[in-house]
Design an enzyme around this catalytic site. Structure first.
Site: not given
Length: 183
Positions: A11, A71, A144
């Site tokens: 991410d 992502e 996260d």
């Protein structure tokens, strides 16, 4: 046919980059690692990008992933934030491609849908589902890391399908699929 593979999920972010690693044995996934790279303490955006690249290379060299799932940035209203996020994603992608590791991007809604069955789930809902799916003892303070792990799990669930993700097997594939991004 290889029955075991490692998937690195990332991410990307310029404040916090979350990452998670799973091992796939046959048709089962096992949790390996998740953590985050804290970048808030650095003021220089270019230094942050360098650190993201180096940490991603370090993860690749340590865990030898067979595939990387990222992502993709979501579209927001702040153009500067989007630019910075896109750069963070780009250097993480470049690290994987420099090692000839296939990279696949997934939209945030696609990742949430794969984990919880609902594309509008909260970070907390995704984290709790991952905790259940992978028998995690506890969740990290910042979510996260679970977002990075969710990208890896989404990739596992979407293995063999091309729907919703962009797949790059190297620089040539990236250039071919993105002629407008290369001059």
């Amino acid at each position: 046919m290889k029955t075991e593979k490692i998937i690195l999920g990332i991410d990307p972010g310029t404040s916090i980059m979350g990452f998670g690693i799973i091992k796939v044995v046959g048709k089962k996934m096992e949790f390996v690692q998740m953590n985050e790279l804290l970048l808030k303490k650095y003021d220089d955006h270019y230094l942050k990008l360098k650190i993201i690249f180096e940490r991603t290379i370090e993860l690749i060299d340590t865990y030898n992933p067979d595939e990387i799932a990222l992502e993709a940035p979501f579209f927001g209203k702040n153009v500067q934030s989007m630019l910075k996020l896109g750069r963070a994603q780009g250097v993480a992608m470049a690290a994987g491609l420099s090692r000839q590791i296939p990279v696949t991007e997934y939209a945030p809604k696609k990742i949430k849908m794969a984990i919880t069955g609902k594309g509008t789930s909260s970070k907390e809902q995704v984290a709790l589902m991952l905790k259940s799916l992978l028998n995690l003892k506890e969740l990290p303070k910042n979510l996260d890391a679970t977002d990075g792990l969710a990208a890896a799990v989404c990739h596992f669930y979407n293995s063999g399908t091309k729907v919703g993700g962009k797949n790059y097997t190297g620089w040539a594939a990236f250039v071919k699929q993105n002629p407008g991004k290369v001059k």
